[in-house]
Design a protein around this motif. Sequence first.
Motif, short mmCIF file in Angstrom:
data_model
loop_
_atom_site.label_atom_id
_atom_site.label_comp_id
_atom_site.label_asym_id
_atom_site.label_seq_id
_atom_site.Cartn_x
_atom_site.Cartn_y
_atom_site.Cartn_z
N LEU A 1 -6.03 -14.27 1.48
CA LEU A 1 -6.64 -13.10 0.85
C LEU A 1 -5.94 -11.81 1.26
N VAL A 2 -5.62 -11.69 2.53
CA VAL A 2 -4.96 -10.49 3.02
C VAL A 2 -3.55 -10.40 2.45
N SER B 1 -2.38 -11.60 -0.35
CA SER B 1 -2.36 -11.26 -1.77
C SER B 1 -2.68 -9.79 -1.99
N SER B 2 -3.55 -9.22 -1.17
CA SER B 2 -3.89 -7.81 -1.35
C SER B 2 -2.80 -6.89 -0.81
N LEU B 3 -2.05 -7.32 0.21
CA LEU B 3 -0.99 -6.50 0.79
C LEU B 3 0.39 -6.86 0.28
N SER B 4 0.49 -7.85 -0.56
CA SER B 4 1.77 -8.31 -1.14
C SER B 4 2.76 -8.72 -0.05
#
Length: 180
Positions: free
Chosen positions: A49-50, A52-55
């Motif tokens: 999750l982290v 994907s949100s921070l690329s």
Amino acid sequence: MSEILFILGAGLLLVGRIQFGNINAEGTPVRTAGFVLTTPLVSRMVLGLVASSLSLSAALVDAFEFAILVASVSAAYALVYREQQPVEQQKIEQQQDKKPDSPPQQTAPPAPVFKPRPQPRKDRFPSVMSLAEAASYLNTTETAVIDLINEGKITAARINYRYRISRAVLDDFIQENNAE
């Protein structure tokens, strides 16, 4: 790999015992090790999750996941192995007890150690004391305190068949006897 560790950890949590090769342990450390082994799967989900949100790059995510796997397996092994050592020691002692060839070793009991009584702390005692407290304050017995009262060396009040002694009276008595 983290799924396999999760299943293994869940099993250790439920059973609370492991017997594998020369490792034989049970109890809280084994359950703790089981909990530690379940963390890589949970951390992989959170890390996904982290990431994907921070690329974050896939290589970086894989490196973190591998580090968490190694750390959790190492920690679980340390917990189980630390618990396992006393069990091995007990087996060795049991094997030594079974040997009838060795004569029983007689050891002398350790000599008693006598420590000097600590001096009373004034802040620990009330201003008016019972007979037991006064005896403790003077580092003597209750009978000796009663004898001092009967001889008139210490003044005390008798209330409901019990003595009450002022700490100031005891301090004066101590000073008079130290001066002599």
